[in-house]
Design an enzyme around this catalytic site. Sequence first.
Site, short mmCIF file in Angstrom:
data_model
loop_
_atom_site.label_atom_id
_atom_site.label_comp_id
_atom_site.label_asym_id
_atom_site.label_seq_id
_atom_site.Cartn_x
_atom_site.Cartn_y
_atom_site.Cartn_z
N ASP A 49 0.84 -1.20 0.00
CA ASP A 49 0.00 0.00 0.00
C ASP A 49 0.88 1.25 0.00
O ASP A 49 1.62 1.50 0.95
CB ASP A 49 -0.90 0.00 1.24
CG ASP A 49 -1.80 1.22 1.31
OD1 ASP A 49 -2.98 1.11 0.93
OD2 ASP A 49 -1.33 2.31 1.74
N TYR A 54 2.98 9.84 -0.45
CA TYR A 54 4.13 9.23 0.22
C TYR A 54 5.43 9.50 -0.51
O TYR A 54 6.51 9.36 0.08
CB TYR A 54 3.94 7.71 0.34
CG TYR A 54 2.73 7.26 1.12
CD1 TYR A 54 1.94 8.17 1.85
CD2 TYR A 54 2.36 5.92 1.14
CE1 TYR A 54 0.83 7.73 2.54
CE2 TYR A 54 1.26 5.48 1.84
CZ TYR A 54 0.49 6.39 2.54
OH TYR A 54 -0.62 5.95 3.22
N LYS A 79 -3.07 5.97 -3.94
CA LYS A 79 -4.14 6.90 -3.59
C LYS A 79 -3.92 8.24 -4.27
O LYS A 79 -2.77 8.66 -4.47
CB LYS A 79 -4.19 7.11 -2.07
CG LYS A 79 -4.15 5.83 -1.25
CD LYS A 79 -4.04 6.11 0.23
CE LYS A 79 -3.70 4.85 1.00
NZ LYS A 79 -2.29 4.47 0.86
N HIS A 112 -7.67 9.62 -1.09
CA HIS A 112 -6.90 9.64 0.16
C HIS A 112 -7.67 10.30 1.31
O HIS A 112 -7.65 9.81 2.44
CB HIS A 112 -5.57 10.35 -0.07
CG HIS A 112 -4.47 9.87 0.82
ND1 HIS A 112 -3.16 9.80 0.43
CD2 HIS A 112 -4.49 9.42 2.10
CE1 HIS A 112 -2.42 9.33 1.43
NE2 HIS A 112 -3.21 9.09 2.45
#
Length: 276
Positions: A49, A54, A79, A112
């Site tokens: 994930d 990120y 996401k 998200h």
Amino acid sequence: MISHLQDTVTLNNDVEMPGFGLGVYKVEDGKTVVHAVKAALKYGYRSIDTASFYDNEGGVGQAIGESGIPREELFITSKVWNDEQGYESTLEAYERSLKKLGLEYLDLYLIHWPVKGKYKETWRAMEKLYNDGRVRAIGVSNFHIHHLEDLLKDSRVQPVLNQVEFHPHLSQVELREFCAKESIQLEAWSPLKRGQLLDDLTLSEIAKKHGKTTAQIILRWNVQSNVITIPKSITAERIKANADIFDFSLTEADMEKINAMNINDRAGTNPDSYDL
């Protein structure tokens, strides 16, 4: 309930998703995330994930490519971030994520956060991606009941999953009941409450009884609660230990003690606490 690391949960569109995986939030791109993902895949993880936010999709993709594991055996989630939301911008964000990951498709794509005034347009774009066969499943993250109710009023594709903060101090009872009624799978982020629960006395006592760590007790509680979980770690030893939870079971009394720990306390942000 899953019974081993590669066991799957069937989502509401009949796609099978591993019930346990690796999360890479705040894992530095490059060698750090490559090492973590490779370690997870080595130990049998098949679900990874990540997210645009990120900033490590490149490293995740590198690790996937170097692992030698056939793509169809993996389940990859990403996401769309807050400043990417909207119809056209979501379609563009998806293409950027695919390019960074070096993949032709995602298994799961999530909104998200429920950005006010935008998440419905974002969802419309995700429905297009899904209907065009570009992604195998679409869902949401950090959605409260009222966000889901609002989304469902106009959606043509039912979200398969809602990824939310979930741990013994925040067991999301009402949300879990709502999602179960709507056939939306719950998935846990921050299952260890960012390490804040590792010294808890109740959990420590249960861990001692089973010869496990407190982290393993929490993750086993997730599994027995039928919640998909994606603990984050960057060390091979802990990645392996986190998955070493399929050789024991918590008793009904254990589950009741952990369930009773709920105080609706968050380590992360409440989606309603500020104007997204």
